[in-house]
Design an enzyme around this catalytic site. Sequence first.
Site, mmCIF file in Angstrom:
data_model
loop_
_atom_site.group_PDB
_atom_site.id
_atom_site.type_symbol
_atom_site.label_atom_id
_atom_site.label_comp_id
_atom_site.label_asym_id
_atom_site.label_seq_id
_atom_site.Cartn_x
_atom_site.Cartn_y
_atom_site.Cartn_z
ATOM 1 N N GLY A 74 -100.748 -10.310 -52.117
ATOM 2 C CA GLY A 74 -102.098 -10.542 -51.601
ATOM 3 C C GLY A 74 -101.968 -11.549 -50.483
ATOM 4 O O GLY A 74 -100.937 -11.610 -49.818
ATOM 5 N N CYS A 117 -101.689 -12.759 -45.191
ATOM 6 C CA CYS A 117 -100.736 -12.183 -44.236
ATOM 7 C C CYS A 117 -100.285 -10.757 -44.568
ATOM 8 O O CYS A 117 -100.553 -9.845 -43.791
ATOM 9 C CB CYS A 117 -99.517 -13.095 -44.109
HETATM 10 P P1 NAD Z 1 -106.952 -19.969 -40.754
HETATM 11 O O1 NAD Z 1 -108.049 -19.014 -40.906
HETATM 12 O O2 NAD Z 1 -106.562 -20.858 -41.889
HETATM 13 O O3 NAD Z 1 -107.241 -20.903 -39.506
HETATM 14 C C1 NAD Z 1 -107.636 -20.413 -38.269
HETATM 15 C C2 NAD Z 1 -108.447 -21.500 -37.586
HETATM 16 O O4 NAD Z 1 -108.730 -21.076 -36.260
HETATM 17 C C3 NAD Z 1 -109.784 -21.801 -38.250
HETATM 18 O O5 NAD Z 1 -109.889 -23.184 -38.524
HETATM 19 C C4 NAD Z 1 -110.817 -21.360 -37.202
HETATM 20 O O6 NAD Z 1 -111.982 -22.158 -37.197
HETATM 21 C C5 NAD Z 1 -110.017 -21.549 -35.939
HETATM 22 N N1 NAD Z 1 -110.536 -20.772 -34.804
HETATM 23 C C6 NAD Z 1 -110.931 -19.470 -34.794
HETATM 24 N N2 NAD Z 1 -111.346 -19.140 -33.563
HETATM 25 C C7 NAD Z 1 -111.218 -20.232 -32.789
HETATM 26 C C8 NAD Z 1 -111.496 -20.507 -31.436
HETATM 27 N N3 NAD Z 1 -111.958 -19.556 -30.631
HETATM 28 N N4 NAD Z 1 -111.253 -21.740 -30.979
HETATM 29 C C9 NAD Z 1 -110.779 -22.705 -31.789
HETATM 30 N N5 NAD Z 1 -110.507 -22.504 -33.083
HETATM 31 C C10 NAD Z 1 -110.718 -21.282 -33.572
HETATM 32 O O7 NAD Z 1 -105.682 -19.111 -40.285
HETATM 33 P P2 NAD Z 1 -104.134 -19.374 -40.592
HETATM 34 O O8 NAD Z 1 -103.812 -18.959 -41.976
HETATM 35 O O9 NAD Z 1 -103.748 -20.720 -40.105
HETATM 36 O O10 NAD Z 1 -103.498 -18.266 -39.628
HETATM 37 C C11 NAD Z 1 -103.487 -18.408 -38.234
HETATM 38 C C12 NAD Z 1 -102.573 -17.335 -37.683
HETATM 39 O O11 NAD Z 1 -101.233 -17.539 -38.150
HETATM 40 C C13 NAD Z 1 -102.952 -15.916 -38.081
HETATM 41 O O12 NAD Z 1 -102.641 -15.053 -37.036
HETATM 42 C C14 NAD Z 1 -102.047 -15.640 -39.255
HETATM 43 O O13 NAD Z 1 -101.790 -14.273 -39.416
HETATM 44 C C15 NAD Z 1 -100.793 -16.374 -38.841
HETATM 45 N N6 NAD Z 1 -99.941 -16.808 -39.940
HETATM 46 C C16 NAD Z 1 -100.489 -17.311 -41.085
HETATM 47 C C17 NAD Z 1 -99.663 -17.744 -42.105
HETATM 48 C C18 NAD Z 1 -100.237 -18.272 -43.392
HETATM 49 O O14 NAD Z 1 -99.481 -18.365 -44.366
HETATM 50 N N7 NAD Z 1 -101.498 -18.630 -43.452
HETATM 51 C C19 NAD Z 1 -98.272 -17.651 -41.971
HETATM 52 C C20 NAD Z 1 -97.751 -17.163 -40.777
HETATM 53 C C21 NAD Z 1 -98.594 -16.739 -39.777
#
Ligand code: NAD
Length: 436
Positions: A257, A260
């Site tokens: 789940g 990602c």
């Molecule tokens: P998240 O949802 O926890 O955080 C994203 C943040 O971006 C939020 O705080 C949101 O308010 C902010 N945001 C959205 N639009 C914005 C804008 N226009 N300007 C400024 N801020 C904005 O997401 P996450 O889990 O940190 O994931 C971020 C990216 O990294 C995704 O592409 C995800 O696939 C990738 N990723 C995530 C993980 C993980 O384990 N969570 C691991 C590797 C890669």
Amino acid sequence: MNICVVGTGYVGLVTGAVFADLGNDVTCVDRDKAKIDSLKRGIMPIYEPGLEEMVKRNVDDGRLSFSTKLEEAVRRSEIIFIAVGTPPKANGETDLSAVEEVALGIARALDRYKVIVNKSTVPVGTGDLVREIIDRNKRRQIDFDVVSNPEFLREGSAIEDTLRPDRIVIGAPTQHVAMTLLELYAPLERPMIITDVHSAEMIKYASNAFLATKISFINAVANLCEQAGADVTHVIKGMGMDARIGPSFLQAGLGYGGSCFPKDTDSLIHTAAKLDYDFKLLRAVVTINRERSQRFVQIIQNALSPLSDKVIAVLGLAFKPNTDDMRDAKSLEVISDLVKAGATVRAYDPVAVANAKPLLPPGIVYTHSAYEAAEGADGLAIVTEWNEFRFLNMERVKQAMRRPIIFDGRNIYEPERIRRLGFAYHSIGRRPVVPS
Ligand code: NAD
């Protein structure tokens, strides 16, 4: 170096904190004002071991700050990381609107040469899209470069993973640009792979899709083991010792789940279709994963039917241990199926209850401990393998329950031990056991 990290979620906040810890000046930007206000007051928006201390240390030392003002932060920085969310659309395609919005903001603020680094997980070709948006909207003839630097951290060990990644992937248009990132990451002393932007973007999806494939593969084998009377945990041991296979991500259970794997597998299937390739293998991986929770609830139903007068204690709500992230958590599917079948659910999670409540059906009783959840229960379902569940006082659990039956969706117990303690025990890919 002066760095701006846009998006203060799991990836952005951890990345920002670690870069500050390495001695850089970092501004973390988010459009969510409440989040930024909390961060300014030292309150973390997510649960991640070690994060709060690292953030506090760097804020106190003046290397880390938080802002909602993207353009101001971009102007102050030489390198801008995009780490915003890239959620799925209903058709599986990746929603790039946040990335596009940030690219537009960067274009407006561009006042001298900068390197824009995409850390969000984005489909192949998104680097080109970011470049086009900035080119089209920049206000002056200023040069810039777009780099892909996908992130591989795991929630729950995000700081550790960022400090000690297996590899750092840098997809850059030229060797010279790659050097900027190489220099930034050099203090970590980890292996780095320099490649082109498209390949870097693909590395991220191919890696996640491969890990998801390993999970669905072993879950399919678990289904076979149940029919054949084999024990999947022994099969896993025997397979995992083969150096060509390796033991990681070979755990039979409720499937993957989180924020990602589900969206990244769907996205890669979608990208493949756009490129005229039917990724049948990955479609099967997704299908197997979708069936996991139904199959688990079916096992509960087979043992306790009808569920309409039964109480089920659910242990674990977060999509995996050590996080409060509920995105695509298997608990959501399991609990809504249990509720649909008429069961009363008593749920416990060490940290994810607040995030879970708005996502789960009404009528669920949330408890403060596993023992409290077990009170009066006809069955105990392990949904997330938090370490504390491995070390429960099972005598106390048994006394609390109306009927001592455990449904272990994560295979955290040894069947014979649980049987000796007087429980009936149903797990994944192994024979059910009943007390003699
Ligand atoms: P998240 O949802 O926890 O955080 C994203 C943040 O971006 C939020 O705080 C949101 O308010 C902010 N945001 C959205 N639009 C914005 C804008 N226009 N300007 C400024 N801020 C904005 O997401 P996450 O889990 O940190 O994931 C971020 C990216 O990294 C995704 O592409 C995800 O696939 C990738 N990723 C995530 C993980 C993980 O384990 N969570 C691991 C590797 C890669």
